[in-house]
Design a protein around this motif. Structure first.
Motif, PDB file in Angstrom:
ATOM      1  N   ASP A 249     -46.453   6.356 -20.974  1.00 11.09           N
ATOM      2  CA  ASP A 249     -47.559   7.254 -21.374  1.00 11.09           C
ATOM      3  C   ASP A 249     -47.000   8.766 -21.277  1.00 11.09           C
ATOM      4  O   ASP A 249     -47.662   9.769 -21.763  1.00 11.09           O
ATOM      5  CB  ASP A 249     -48.711   7.215 -20.337  1.00 11.09           C
ATOM      6  CG  ASP A 249     -49.635   5.885 -20.607  1.00 11.09           C
ATOM      7  OD1 ASP A 249     -50.155   5.491 -19.659  1.00 11.09           O
ATOM      8  OD2 ASP A 249     -49.289   5.400 -21.879  1.00 11.09           O
ATOM      9  N   ASP A 250     -45.904   9.150 -20.697  1.00 11.92           N
ATOM     10  CA  ASP A 250     -45.157  10.431 -20.591  1.00 11.92           C
ATOM     11  C   ASP A 250     -44.373  10.754 -21.841  1.00 11.92           C
ATOM     12  O   ASP A 250     -44.143  11.928 -21.745  1.00 11.92           O
ATOM     13  CB  ASP A 250     -44.504  10.720 -19.206  1.00 11.92           C
ATOM     14  CG  ASP A 250     -45.516  10.451 -17.951  1.00 11.92           C
ATOM     15  OD1 ASP A 250     -44.832   9.781 -17.178  1.00 11.92           O
ATOM     16  OD2 ASP A 250     -46.293  11.197 -18.039  1.00 11.92           O
ATOM     17  N   THR A 251     -44.252   9.893 -22.847  1.00 14.72           N
ATOM     18  CA  THR A 251     -43.466  10.072 -23.884  1.00 14.72           C
ATOM     19  C   THR A 251     -44.239  11.216 -24.790  1.00 14.72           C
ATOM     20  O   THR A 251     -45.398  11.018 -25.259  1.00 14.72           O
ATOM     21  CB  THR A 251     -43.087   8.650 -24.639  1.00 14.72           C
ATOM     22  OG1 THR A 251     -42.557   7.726 -23.755  1.00 14.72           O
ATOM     23  CG2 THR A 251     -42.509   8.855 -25.862  1.00 14.72           C
ATOM     24  N   ALA A 252     -43.546  12.033 -25.206  1.00 18.10           N
ATOM     25  CA  ALA A 252     -43.983  13.149 -25.913  1.00 18.10           C
ATOM     26  C   ALA A 252     -42.942  14.428 -26.104  1.00 18.10           C
ATOM     27  O   ALA A 252     -41.974  14.127 -25.536  1.00 18.10           O
ATOM     28  CB  ALA A 252     -45.320  13.720 -25.226  1.00 18.10           C
ATOM     29  N   VAL A 253     -43.301  15.241 -27.043  1.00 21.59           N
ATOM     30  CA  VAL A 253     -42.469  16.338 -27.203  1.00 21.59           C
ATOM     31  C   VAL A 253     -43.239  17.415 -25.938  1.00 21.59           C
ATOM     32  O   VAL A 253     -44.412  17.589 -26.222  1.00 21.59           O
ATOM     33  CB  VAL A 253     -42.752  16.920 -28.457  1.00 21.59           C
ATOM     34  CG1 VAL A 253     -41.481  18.270 -28.790  1.00 21.59           C
ATOM     35  CG2 VAL A 253     -42.115  15.996 -29.667  1.00 21.59           C
ATOM     36  N   TYR A 254     -42.216  17.756 -25.548  1.00 20.46           N
ATOM     37  CA  TYR A 254     -42.488  18.727 -24.452  1.00 20.46           C
ATOM     38  C   TYR A 254     -42.318  20.238 -24.833  1.00 20.46           C
ATOM     39  O   TYR A 254     -40.969  20.415 -25.146  1.00 20.46           O
ATOM     40  CB  TYR A 254     -41.822  18.587 -22.812  1.00 20.46           C
ATOM     41  CG  TYR A 254     -42.554  17.340 -22.327  1.00 20.46           C
ATOM     42  CD1 TYR A 254     -42.374  15.984 -22.717  1.00 20.46           C
ATOM     43  CD2 TYR A 254     -43.017  17.515 -21.088  1.00 20.46           C
ATOM     44  CE1 TYR A 254     -43.103  14.932 -21.987  1.00 20.46           C
ATOM     45  CE2 TYR A 254     -44.000  16.311 -20.422  1.00 20.46           C
ATOM     46  CZ  TYR A 254     -43.860  15.141 -20.893  1.00 20.46           C
ATOM     47  OH  TYR A 254     -44.467  14.198 -20.380  1.00 20.46           O
TER      48      TYR A 254
ATOM     49  N   THR B 216     -38.629  10.538 -23.938  1.00 22.87           N
ATOM     50  CA  THR B 216     -39.143   9.255 -24.368  1.00 22.87           C
ATOM     51  C   THR B 216     -38.791   8.422 -22.901  1.00 22.87           C
ATOM     52  O   THR B 216     -37.674   8.325 -22.493  1.00 22.87           O
ATOM     53  CB  THR B 216     -38.147   8.583 -25.420  1.00 22.87           C
ATOM     54  OG1 THR B 216     -38.210   9.252 -26.563  1.00 22.87           O
ATOM     55  CG2 THR B 216     -38.630   7.292 -25.709  1.00 22.87           C
ATOM     56  N   VAL B 217     -39.912   7.719 -22.702  1.00 22.15           N
ATOM     57  CA  VAL B 217     -39.932   6.787 -21.669  1.00 22.15           C
ATOM     58  C   VAL B 217     -40.105   5.443 -21.945  1.00 22.15           C
ATOM     59  O   VAL B 217     -40.943   5.045 -22.696  1.00 22.15           O
ATOM     60  CB  VAL B 217     -41.067   7.215 -20.611  1.00 22.15           C
ATOM     61  CG1 VAL B 217     -40.754   6.258 -19.267  1.00 22.15           C
ATOM     62  CG2 VAL B 217     -40.935   8.599 -20.153  1.00 22.15           C
TER      63      VAL B 217
END
Length: 125
Positions: free
Chosen positions: A90-95, A122-123
């Motif tokens: 759920d933490d996968t994202a562009v930061y 990407t997790v």
């Protein structure tokens, strides 16, 4: 003019940790202002993750990362960083790193006027 460049993204297994950093130029760490991170996953709205007042006196975290994330700034190195632990898919994202000159962290980082280009996290499960 403030310029922000993120680094430190990558791929990590669920349960792991990652630290993303943002090198700043033109940002005055001794003046009133707010620095923060937000993220955006595919097909989702941007989500404010954390923000910190200049001087590091006050920190705010999204409920989704509270207890797993730490935001910090290093004026000597002109950087602001986000340490994330116990990562999940759920933490996968562009930061994105963002700054809000002259403000007191009253708004979310995705609404800050200056942002970097982002770094992918990407997790995998």
């Amino acid at each position: 003019q403030v310029h922000l460049v993120e680094s430190g993204g990558g791929s990590v297994q669920a349960g792991g940790s990652l630290r993303v950093s943002c090198a700043t130029s033109g940002w005055v760490y001794s003046s009133r202002g707010c620095m923060g991170w937000f993220r955006q996953a595919p097909g989702k709205e941007p989500e404010g993750v954390a923000r910190i007042t200049n001087g590091g006196v006050i920190r705010y975290y999204a409920d989704s990362v509270k207890g797993r994330a730490t935001i910090s700034q290093d004026a000597a190195k002109s950087t602001v960083s986000l340490q994330m632990n116990s990562l999940s898919p759920d933490d996968t994202a562009v930061y994105y790193c963002a700054v809000d000159p002259g403000r007191d962290c009253s708004r979310q980082p995705e609404n800050f006027p200056v942002r970097g280009q982002g770094t992918q996290v990407t997790v995998s499960s």
